[in-house]
Design an enzyme around this catalytic site. Structure first.
Site, short mmCIF file in Angstrom:
data_model
loop_
_atom_site.label_atom_id
_atom_site.label_comp_id
_atom_site.label_asym_id
_atom_site.label_seq_id
_atom_site.Cartn_x
_atom_site.Cartn_y
_atom_site.Cartn_z
N GLY A 36 8.78 -11.47 -23.19
CA GLY A 36 7.50 -10.76 -23.27
C GLY A 36 6.60 -11.33 -24.35
N ASP A 57 16.30 -10.38 -20.73
CA ASP A 57 15.04 -9.89 -20.18
C ASP A 57 15.23 -9.71 -18.69
OD1 ASP A 57 12.20 -9.69 -19.38
OD2 ASP A 57 11.82 -10.31 -21.45
N GLY A 62 7.99 -9.37 -18.67
CA GLY A 62 8.03 -10.65 -19.37
C GLY A 62 7.90 -11.79 -18.37
N ASP A 82 19.15 -6.06 -17.34
CA ASP A 82 18.54 -4.83 -17.84
C ASP A 82 19.24 -4.46 -19.15
OD1 ASP A 82 18.05 -2.08 -18.32
OD2 ASP A 82 17.68 -1.73 -16.18
N TYR A 170 6.68 6.95 -22.97
CA TYR A 170 6.69 5.88 -23.98
C TYR A 170 6.84 6.47 -25.38
CZ TYR A 170 5.20 1.52 -26.27
OH TYR A 170 5.15 0.38 -27.05
N LYS A 174 10.24 6.21 -27.56
CA LYS A 174 10.29 5.51 -28.85
C LYS A 174 10.74 6.47 -29.96
CE LYS A 174 8.77 1.31 -27.77
NZ LYS A 174 9.53 0.08 -28.06
N ARG A 213 -3.82 -5.17 -21.54
CA ARG A 213 -4.20 -4.33 -22.68
C ARG A 213 -5.68 -4.58 -22.93
NH1 ARG A 213 0.32 -2.78 -25.56
NH2 ARG A 213 -1.07 -1.20 -26.44
#
Ligand code: UDP
Length: 340
Positions: A36, A57, A62, A82, A170, A174, A213
């Site tokens: 990534g 990855d 990525g 994974d 997300y 986290k 992004r």
């Protein structure tokens, strides 16, 4: 081959790490999410510092082209797997758990995968680190603060997160990882460091589809003279850190003894509204793209700016690259790749 701009970035990171980088010579380092944006820079730097890198990855976000120059180096292995089910049969000196979808549209389109990478994935990597007696680093995020009320936001702020909103997969993933890491530190005395990464940008950041992004999207919209899509009024803010500064901070947090068991913000405190960012990118690219206002996604944080006093004190780190300079490098990189 490593392209010129990324190669210069890697050189500048390695020189800022200095003698501390010697600790990685002849070490075995596991990097999840190594194909990534952040992960591939980490692989480049760690490899340059002499380590043998194993990159795990699943290539869901990525890209192989971020790391293919490392494949023939003899000190780099790619394992397509994974992180939640990956079972290595070797031991590591360092484990960096970076794998996770990170773009809001992307993680919202696969919320279960996002939560798995940041729960079962983190548990799995903690166990790998424990079995290896390795040092571990986890890339957390400014999103653990949610729509922060304390600005600039210090590590001591507990956050303002909607636990059931569209971003929660997300944010809470986290946050769960951070809690799990603290449990491993308390129960097993594991050596783990958590870095909370604020918005970063630079070469290799995806701009396509759900993976884009704001910086990578705006640059590519401007270069291709398509409308620049500002969400809401554009008065929301972010603080953007150029990739070489971010990776220097991450590597120092990995290598510094004093960072053991610590949680550290890594970001650039220079705050800018999204509308001003759009205008700045238009100017740098000399683009006549129109600015198109679109609906603001739900729960979009209004302001985001890091308090980096802890990183300065503990790691002796602060960002050096000015937003405009970082944007110019990034624009140049996209232009050279002809990827618009
Ligand atoms: N944004 C925007 N247009 C876009 C993509 C993003 O105005 O095409 C805004 C988004 O609403 C947010 C900011 O830019 O306020 C940063 O978005 P990004 O997706 O980069 O990540 P975030 O910081 O929200 O995690």
């Amino acid at each position: 081959m490593l392209d010129g701009i990324v190669s210069e970035d890697v050189e500048s990171i390695v020189s800022r790490i200095g003698n501390m980088g010697k600790a990685l010579e002849t070490c075995k380092v596991l990097v999840t999410g190594g194909a990534g944006f952040l992960g591939s820079y980490i692989c480049d730097v760690v490899n340059k510092l002499g380590a043998d890198v194993v990159c795990v990855d699943d290539l869901s976000s990525g890209k192989i082209e971020n790391i293919d120059h490392l494949l023939g180096s003899g000190k780099f292995t790619l394992i397509k797997a994974d992180v939640s089910s990956f079972e290595p049969n070797e031991k590591f000196d360092y484990v960096l758990h970076v794998a996770s979808p990170a773009a809001p549209e992307e993680y919202q389109s696969k919320p279960v995968d996002t939560m798995r990478a940041n729960s079962v994935g983190t548990l799995n990597m903690l166990e790998v680190a424990r079995r290896s007696d390795a040092r571990m680093l986890y890339t957390s995020t400014s999103e653990v603060y949610g729509d922060a009320k304390a600005l600039p936001t210090p590590e001591t702020y507990w956050g303002n997160v909607n636990p059931i909103g569209p971003r929660s997969c997300y944010d809470e993933g986290k946050r769960f990882s951070e809690a799990l890491i603290m449990a491993y530190i308390r129960q097993y005395g594991l050596d783990v460091r958590i870095v909370r990464i604020f918005n970063s940008f630079g070469p290799r950041m995806r701009y396509d589809g759900a993976y884009g992004r704001v910086v990578s999207k705006f640059i590519n919209q401007a270069l291709s003279r398509r409308p620049i899509t500002v969400y809401g009024t554009g008065r929301q803010t972010r603080s953007f850190c150029y990739i070489s500064d971010t990776i220097t901070g991450i590597t120092l947090a990995l290598l510094n003894e004093k960072a053991r068991g610590e949680v550290i913000n890594i970001g650039n405190p220079h705050e800018i509204t999204i509308l001003r960012l759009a205008r700045l990118i238009k100017r740098i690219t000399d683009s006549d793209s129109k600015i198109m206002f679109m609906e603001l996604p739900p729960d979009d944080p209004k302001r985001r700016v890091p308090d980096i006093r802890k990183a300065k004190k503990l790691l002796g780190w602060k960002p050096f690259v000015k937003l405009e300079d970082g944007l110019k490098r990034t624009v140049e990189w996209y232009k050279l790749r002809g990827s618009v």
